[in-house]
Design a protein around this motif. Structure first.
Motif, PDB file in Angstrom:
ATOM      1  N   LEU A   1      15.883-117.050 -50.892  1.00 14.70           N
ATOM      2  CA  LEU A   1      16.572-118.150 -51.576  1.00 14.70           C
ATOM      3  C   LEU A   1      17.814-118.571 -50.801  1.00 14.70           C
ATOM      4  N   SER A   2      18.539-117.572 -50.275  1.00 11.70           N
ATOM      5  CA  SER A   2      19.749-117.900 -49.519  1.00 11.70           C
ATOM      6  C   SER A   2      19.408-118.684 -48.262  1.00 11.70           C
TER       7      SER A   2
ATOM      8  N   PHE B   1      16.076-112.746 -52.877  1.00 11.61           N
ATOM      9  CA  PHE B   1      17.402-113.371 -52.818  1.00 11.61           C
ATOM     10  C   PHE B   1      17.726-113.833 -51.405  1.00 11.61           C
TER      11      PHE B   1
ATOM     12  N   SER C   1      21.754-111.098 -51.915  1.00 15.60           N
ATOM     13  CA  SER C   1      20.861-111.113 -50.763  1.00 15.60           C
ATOM     14  C   SER C   1      21.319-110.092 -49.724  1.00 15.60           C
TER      15      SER C   1
ATOM     16  N   VAL D   1      15.911-119.131 -59.249  1.00 14.33           N
ATOM     17  CA  VAL D   1      17.226-118.532 -59.516  1.00 14.33           C
ATOM     18  C   VAL D   1      17.417-118.322 -61.011  1.00 14.33           C
ATOM     19  N   TRP D   2      17.072-119.319 -61.808  1.00 10.61           N
ATOM     20  CA  TRP D   2      17.315-119.167 -63.240  1.00 10.61           C
ATOM     21  C   TRP D   2      16.338-118.202 -63.894  1.00 10.61           C
TER      22      TRP D   2
ATOM     23  N   VAL E   1      23.272-115.103 -56.117  1.00 15.11           N
ATOM     24  CA  VAL E   1      22.098-114.939 -55.259  1.00 15.11           C
ATOM     25  C   VAL E   1      22.522-114.571 -53.846  1.00 15.11           C
TER      26      VAL E   1
ATOM     27  N   PRO F   1      25.582-118.821 -60.308  1.00 14.98           N
ATOM     28  CA  PRO F   1      24.250-118.314 -59.981  1.00 14.98           C
ATOM     29  C   PRO F   1      23.966-118.354 -58.486  1.00 14.98           C
ATOM     30  N   LEU F   2      24.486-119.374 -57.810  1.00 14.20           N
ATOM     31  CA  LEU F   2      24.219-119.493 -56.379  1.00 14.20           C
ATOM     32  C   LEU F   2      24.975-118.415 -55.608  1.00 14.20           C
TER      33      LEU F   2
ATOM     34  N   ILE G   1      14.027-123.827 -56.017  1.00 15.48           N
ATOM     35  CA  ILE G   1      15.038-122.772 -55.926  1.00 15.48           C
ATOM     36  C   ILE G   1      15.705-122.584 -57.283  1.00 15.48           C
TER      37      ILE G   1
ATOM     38  N   SER H   1       8.668-115.573 -55.637  1.00 13.89           N
ATOM     39  CA  SER H   1       9.248-115.111 -56.893  1.00 13.89           C
ATOM     40  C   SER H   1       8.183-114.463 -57.770  1.00 13.89           C
TER      41      SER H   1
ATOM     42  N   MET I   1      18.144-115.211 -63.387  1.00 14.22           N
ATOM     43  CA  MET I   1      19.331-115.168 -64.249  1.00 14.22           C
ATOM     44  C   MET I   1      18.961-114.740 -65.668  1.00 14.22           C
TER      45      MET I   1
END
Lengths: 371, 319
Positions: free
Chosen positions: B291-292, B288, B75, A197-198, B71, B67-68, A193, B275, A201
């Motif tokens: 990921l969530s 997203f 989402s 995510v990065w 996301v 960042p979290l 993850i 991804s 980013m």
């Protein structure tokens, strides 16, 4: 560790598990007792050893050797299952790796020939390998330095950075608990993850990083983060630090919390300010924890597989600018079918890991401070 | 090796002193506001330092959680909106992204695969690890020390070195790309630290209770399952959390040993795959959302049990 001993034991375990137990267990029962067990009794005792207690014949149960047999039966069965699993999936591949590194095995077919040290001499002339090694060593040196420094700083702030309120020598900043919870976030979520995510980013167009810079009017600082060979490795380094800082904050906070308050009070009475307190009191007292943490972070930095594999362009790109040795190994083994060559890379990687551990051991302190 | 975290020497973790606990302690000598002390300079220095360090603490908190949060917010947004502007609030509350991620991007299937693997590997690791640890910790037999070192040594060596031969070991056993195969590998590679940790834990338990049970006629097995295992609960919780996160977040092993059939992929593989796919399709929303789905439950559980989780993960690193 004794190599020879290890092999012997693995063999014994195999023998035992394949049913060659009869003589051994009998001999064991006999060897521990002054009067040897008559040979005619061996099968009976052996079967009792191999079967669950409820099937033990009364003849054996009433024997005074039974207590011992019962104990060893328990030890044997309880250890054999984990040990067999461990031997098959961990120990045997580990030793096979050394052997395969001396062959030209592709990994696709079952035939291969022994080529001696060819793989290793090829490695010496492989520029891609050296590039990957340079990247790995860069991470090995810089990632622990940066991560531990940040971890120490934050932990010290959380533990002793607060205004000395309520008549205390040291106190944490307000919300220390909250910070610790938040900093630890990256530790509980998966590296996969984090990589995804990065990657998002760092995206130059839709990524928030460049957007923040643009909004702040710093357009000149916007970058093609992961696509720029000069920056990409720094991005990997940053994400590695980002992942582990929280871990070290929690780790060092706990270690600092264990330092008696009286020591801080004494330092304060002597007029020590916070930086002095940190370098002269706190750091020496938690040195062991820092040392262990350093080794651990070094091993994590030498790996960096998932981050590079998921986050970077072409799994190690652009070019080979972020290629680390484990990713190179993986590509050789599973993409280009050079299993023998890949294991040779693995052996060298192991050597580097061991060299790193040895160097770190040399820095470890012999005497300990008890408090 | 990639996902495995924290294999370090194991003993008990020390409790961090919380500010509340610290407040309870009195240290009358060090009152910065104390009259007649030459504390003024220090106070001023403290003020500047506090503002500075407080700022950095806040910045890093934003860096860690930002960042979290980003996301999670995204989402809920429309894919087109995300493309146009990375920041922004959801215009309308729709769970479309989640539906897409769950069914079309297969996140549901991947989650199920991960759960199925963990359902086998986690209890297996705990059981086998405790069994070995118990015997090592509490029985004397020839080779005891050796078996202990064998497990402890396993914490040191890198999976990446063993992965190529391991691939073919599994292939030969017809376990490659199967769930049982992955479960067994997870167990085997979790055993060293689990055994190491639990051995030191069993050693700290008093032996009197087990002796009493033996005198009452309990068998060795029964003593283990009904007396010692319940007594070892705190240790089991720590190492259980450690193994859960380590196995749930594992990326390298499934990538190498479970890559054949995309329908069998575990969650981490699925997300990495998603991804890549998103790069072609541009369905940021689904990515997203996926990921969530993967991180929100973990983060929620962590927030509830944060103390145990922090202890479990840093287990043993503190002496």
């Amino acid at each position: 560790m004794k190599r020879g001993g290890m092999k012997n034991d693995v063999r014994t375990v195999d023998e035992r598990s394949t049913g060659g137990t009869s003589e051994r267990s009998g001999a064991k029962g006999g060897a521990r007792r002054p009067d040897p067990l008559p040979i005619s009794q061996w099968p009976l005792f052996a079967s009792a050893f191999l079967l669950p207690p409820r099937f033990t014949p009364p003849r054996v149960k009433n024997d005074r050797r039974y207590r011992n047999l019962d104990k060893y039966r328990f030890v044997f069965w309880f250890l054999s299952i984990p040990l067999v699993l461990y031997a098959i999936f961990v120990i045997s591949p580990f030793f096979q790796a050394f052997y395969y590194s001396l062959t030209d095995w592709t990994g696709f077919s079952s035939d291969f020939s022994f080529v001696g040290l060819d793989n290793y001499s090829r490695l010496m002339d492989d520029p891609t390998f050296w590039q990957s090694m340079r990247n790995s060593l860069f991470l090995l040196v810089v990632a622990p330095l940066a991560t531990l420094a940040m971890g120490l700083f934050f932990a010290f702030m959380l533990q002793a950075g607060g205004r000395g309120k309520k008549n205390e020598a040291v106190s944490g900043v307000t919300g220390a608990k909250f910070y610790k919870i938040v900093y630890f976030f990256p530790q509980v979520i998966s590296v996969a993850i984090i990589g995804v995510v990065w990657a998002a980013m760092f995206d130059p167009i839709t990524g928030p990083l460049n957007e923040v810079l643009r909004v702040a009017g710093l357009d000149s600082l916007t970058q093609n983060w992961l696509a720029d060979p000069n920056i990409a490795l720094w991005c990997v380094l940053f994400v590695l630090c980002w992942m582990f800082v929280g871990f070290y904050v929690v780790l060092f906070s706990a270690a600092m919390g264990a330092i008696p308050k009286e020591i801080y009070e004494a330092a304060l009475l002597d007029g020590a300010r916070r930086p002095t307190t940190f370098f002269r009191v706190t750091l020496p007292l938690i040195r062991d924890t820092v040392h262990t943490g350093w080794i651990y972070m070094g091993i994590q930095a030498l790996d960096a597989f998932a981050i590079v594999h998921i986050m970077t362009i072409n799994k190690g790109g652009p070019g080979d600018s972020t290629l680390v040795t484990p990713v190179y190994l993986y590509k050789k083994a599973f993409d280009s079918g050079e299993a023998g060559y890949a294991t040779a890379i693995g052996v060298l990687l192991l050597l580097v890991t061991m060299a790193f551990s040895v160097v770190m051991m040399l820095f470890s302190r012999r005497e300990r401070i008890e408090y | 090796m990639s996902g495995e975290k924290h294999t370090m020497a194991a003993t008990e973790t020390t409790e961090p002193d919380t500010p509340e606990q610290a407040d309870a302690q009195e240290a009358p000598t060090a009152d910065p506001k104390g009259a007649g002390r030459e504390q003024r300079g220090q106070e001023r220095e403290g003020g500047v330092l506090n503002a500075f360090s407080g700022g950095i603490l806040v910045v890093w908190a934003i860096m860690a959680a930002g960042p979290l949060v980003w996301v999670m917010v995204n989402s809920l947004r429309d894919s087109g909106d995300i493309q146009g502007n990375p920041f922004g609030w959801p215009t309308s509350l729709s769970l479309e992204n989640f539906v897409n991620a769950w069914s079309e991007a297969n996140i549901g299937q991947y989650t199920l695969n991960s759960v199925l693997i963990l359902a086998g590997s986690l209890p297996g690791t705990m059981l086998l690890g405790s069994m070995a640890a118990y015997v090592i910790a509490r029985y004397t037999f020839p080779g005891n020390k050796f078996v202990y070192l064998l497990f402890a040594g396993g914490m040191m060596f890198p999976i990446i070195l063993a992965v190529v031969p391991l691939f073919f070991v599994l292939d030969n056993l017809a376990l490659l790309d199967t769930r049982p195969g992955l479960i067994l590998v997870y167990i085997a590679y979790s055993l060293p630290f689990t055994t190491f940790f639990m051995t030191s834990f069993f050693r700290t338990l008093p032996s009197g209770v087990a002796e009493a049970a033996t005198i009452d006629g309990a068998s060795h097995t029964r003593t283990f399952f009904q007396i010692m295992l319940p007594m070892a609960k705190p240790g089991l919780i720590s190492i259980g959390i450690f193994n859960f996160l380590g196995q749930w977040n594992q990326y390298f092993l499934p990538l190498a040993l479970n890559a054949e059939d995309p329908d069998r992929a575990v969650l981490t593989q699925g997300l990495a795959e998603l991804s890549v796919a998103q790069g072609y399709e541009g369905d940021w929303g689904a990515l997203f959302a996926g990921l969530s789905i993967a991180m929100v439950p973990i983060l929620a559980v962590y927030m509830i049990f944060q103390r145990q989780v922090q202890q479990g993960l840093t287990a043993g690193a503190v002496k």
